[in-house]
Motif scaffolding. Structure first.
Motif, short mmCIF file in Angstrom:
data_model
loop_
_atom_site.label_atom_id
_atom_site.label_comp_id
_atom_site.label_asym_id
_atom_site.label_seq_id
_atom_site.Cartn_x
_atom_site.Cartn_y
_atom_site.Cartn_z
N UNK A 88 0.82 -1.21 0.00
CA UNK A 88 0.00 0.00 0.00
C UNK A 88 0.86 1.26 0.00
N UNK A 89 0.37 2.27 -0.68
CA UNK A 89 1.02 3.58 -0.71
C UNK A 89 0.94 4.19 0.69
N UNK A 90 1.95 4.91 1.15
CA UNK A 90 1.85 5.55 2.47
C UNK A 90 0.73 6.58 2.50
N UNK A 91 -0.18 6.45 3.46
CA UNK A 91 -1.35 7.33 3.45
C UNK A 91 -1.01 8.78 3.75
N UNK A 92 0.16 9.03 4.31
CA UNK A 92 0.59 10.40 4.55
C UNK A 92 1.66 10.85 3.56
N UNK A 93 1.83 10.10 2.48
CA UNK A 93 2.78 10.52 1.46
C UNK A 93 4.19 10.62 2.01
N UNK A 94 4.71 11.85 2.07
CA UNK A 94 6.07 12.04 2.59
C UNK A 94 6.12 12.21 4.09
N UNK A 95 4.96 12.28 4.77
CA UNK A 95 4.97 12.38 6.24
C UNK A 95 5.44 13.72 6.76
N UNK A 96 5.30 14.78 5.96
CA UNK A 96 5.81 16.10 6.37
C UNK A 96 5.02 16.67 7.54
N UNK A 97 3.81 16.18 7.75
CA UNK A 97 2.99 16.70 8.85
C UNK A 97 3.51 16.29 10.22
N UNK A 98 4.61 15.53 10.25
CA UNK A 98 5.24 15.25 11.54
C UNK A 98 5.71 16.55 12.19
N UNK A 99 5.89 17.60 11.36
CA UNK A 99 6.25 18.94 11.84
C UNK A 99 4.96 19.76 11.95
N UNK A 100 4.74 20.36 13.10
CA UNK A 100 3.54 21.18 13.30
C UNK A 100 3.46 22.28 12.24
N UNK A 101 2.29 22.41 11.65
CA UNK A 101 2.06 23.48 10.67
C UNK A 101 2.44 23.11 9.25
N UNK A 102 3.03 21.93 9.03
CA UNK A 102 3.41 21.52 7.68
C UNK A 102 2.41 20.49 7.16
N UNK A 103 2.29 20.41 5.84
CA UNK A 103 1.31 19.52 5.23
C UNK A 103 2.02 18.41 4.44
N UNK A 104 1.39 17.25 4.42
CA UNK A 104 1.93 16.12 3.68
C UNK A 104 1.76 16.34 2.17
N UNK A 105 2.64 15.71 1.42
CA UNK A 105 2.43 15.55 -0.02
C UNK A 105 1.93 14.13 -0.22
N UNK A 106 0.61 13.91 -0.31
CA UNK A 106 0.07 12.55 -0.33
C UNK A 106 0.42 11.78 -1.58
#
Length: 348
Positions: free
Chosen positions: A266-284
Motif C-alpha cells: 500500500x502507498x503511504x497514506x501520509x505521502x512524505x509524512x511532512x505533517x510530523x512537523x507542526x504546521x506543515x502539510x503532507x504531499x500525499x
C-alpha cells in the motif's frame, strides 16, 4: 556486532552459523558494551565486545538491537525475550532493570528524525520533484548527496559512502522516490538473491547469497515505514522475477494479488509524512521505496554493498536491480492474471 560473530556461552550454540542446528534451545550469549572508539588502537579487540564510539565520559551513545522476522508462530523476539542488561559500576557494584536505566539516563526517543530542517525541505520540495517518470533506484550515499542528486538534479560526482536510513555494516539500501502524478500504479520487477529459508522453523541454518531482502514503502520525511514485503513473502513468477505493485488501496488492481503471482504494497497514506512537523502539510502523492540487502556472502558480488560509484547500480546488481514503471489501474488489470508475461524485465 553481527549475530554469526558472537561466540556462544559454554554448552550453547550460535544458531546463525552456517550448518547450525537452529532448533537447539541452548543459545545463550554474553556481550560486553564498553565506552570508547572501536578504531582506537589502544582499545584491544576482544571477543563479544562492542565499543560504543564515545570519546568522553558522559557522552551519549546509541545501542540498536535488531530483530527482523521471527519463525511463524513465534513472538517478535523469536520466543527468547529481550536481552537482560547489567550495568557494572566503577566501584564493582552492579545494577539491573530500571535502576540501570536510571543510572545511565537511558531513553528511547528516535534519533535523526527528521533528516533535515523543515524549512529547507519545504524549499527543496517546492522547487524540484525528486521522483522520475521512469523510477530511478539509487544506492544510498548519505543525505547530502541525496539532496544534490534527487532534489537538485546533480548526480554527477563521486560521493563518499555515508550511511542513511539506519544503514550499518550489515545493511545497505537502494531507494527510489515515487509520485502518483506519473500514474496511479507502480509496477516493480527484479530478482531476489538466494536467501536461507528460516520462516517455517527449518531445523538447520544454511548461508546463501544474502541473509535477508526486503522492499518497503516509506514516508520520506518522517521515515515512517508503511509496509514491507520480505524475501520469503514474495512470489516468484515462472520467468524467475518477482512482480510487485504499489498504489493507494482504492487504486489496487484486482489482479494485484498472490493468485496472479503479484505482491502488493500500500502507498503511504501520509505521502512524505511532512505533517510530523507542526504546521506543515503532507504531499500525499509522494512515496519512498527502500530495498534492503542484509549480510551478503563474501562471494556474492551483486549485492548493493558492492556498488562503488553513484550510477553503477545496474551494472553491479544485474537482474537483482529492480526496475519500475507507472501504469493506470485499468492498464494493469488489462494484463490479466499472469501480468508478468506482458512485463518482461529487459523491456521495462
Amino acid at each position: 556486532m553481527t549475530d554469526k560473530n558472537i561466540i556462544a556461552e559454554a554448552g550453547s550454540i550460535n544458531p546463525f552459523i552456517d550448518g547450525a542446528v537452529r532448533t537447539d534451545p541452548s543459545r545463550r550469549y554474553l556481550v560486553t558494551v564498553k565506552p570508547g572508539d572501536p578504531n582506537d588502537p589502544a582499545n584491544p579487540s576482544e571477543d563479544n565486545t562492542l565499543y560504543d564510539a564515545t570519546s568522553a565520559a558522559g557522552e551519549e551513545a546509541v545501542l540498536i538491537y535488531r530483530n527482523y522476522v521471527p519463525n511463524i508462530g513465534a513472538d517478535r523476539t523469536g520466543d527468547v525475550g529481550l536481552p537482560r542488561v547489567t550495568l557494572h559500576l566503577a566501584d564493582g557494584s552492579t545494577l539491573q532493570g530500571e535502576e540501570a536505566c536510571a543510572a545511565m539516563s537511558a531513553g528511547t526517543d528516535p534519533l535523526g528524525i527528521p533528516f533535515v530542517p523543515a524549512d529547507t525541505y519545504e524549499t527543496l520540495r517546492a522547487n524540484f520533484e525528486p521522483a522520475r517518470e521512469t523510477p530511478a533506484f539509487r544506492a544510498s550515499y548519505g543525505t547530502a548527496f541525496l539532496f544534490q542528486c534527487d532534489f537538485q538534479g546533480n548526480c554527477e560526482n563521486n560521493p563518499p559512502r555515508n550511511t542513511a536510513f539506519y544503514a550499518n555494516a550489515d545493511n545497505q539500501y537502494l531507494y527510489s522516490f515515487l509520485n502518483q502524478d506519473f500514474g496511479d500504479v507502480v509496477v516493480i520487477r527484479g530478482k531476489i538473491p538466494g536467501i536461507p529459508e528460516t520462516l517455517n522453523d527449518q531445523e538447520f541454518f544454511n548461508e546463501n547469497d544474502l541473509r535477508y531482502w526486503s522492499l518497503c514503502q516509506n514516508e520520506y520525511y518522517s521515515q515512517a515505514v508503511k509496509e514491507c514485503l520480505y524475501d520469503e513473502q514474495v512470489f516468484i513468477n515462472p520467468d524467475g522475477f518477482y512482480t510487485i505493485v504499489t498504489s493507494e488501496p482504492e487504486n489496487r488492481p484486482e489482479n494485484a494479488d498472490s493468485d496472479c503471482g503479484v505482491g502488493y504494497l500500500p502507498w503511504p497514506d501520509k505521502g512524505d509524512g511532512f505533517s510530523i512537523v507542526d504546521g506543515k502539510t503532507d504531499d500525499p502523492d509522494s512515496a519512498f521505496l527502500i530495498v534492503r540487502n542484509m549480510l551478503p556472502a563474501d562471494d556474492f558480488n551483486q549485492a548493493i554493498q558492492n556498488t562503488m560509484t553513484a550510477g553503477d547500480e545496474a551494472s553491479v546488481l544485474g537482474d537483482f536491480m529492480p526496475k519500475a514503471t507507472y501504469m493506470s489501474k485499468a492498464e494493469f488489470e488489462d494484463l490479466g492474471c499472469a501480468p508478468y508475461t506482458s512485463l518482461a524485465y529487459d523491456q521495462l
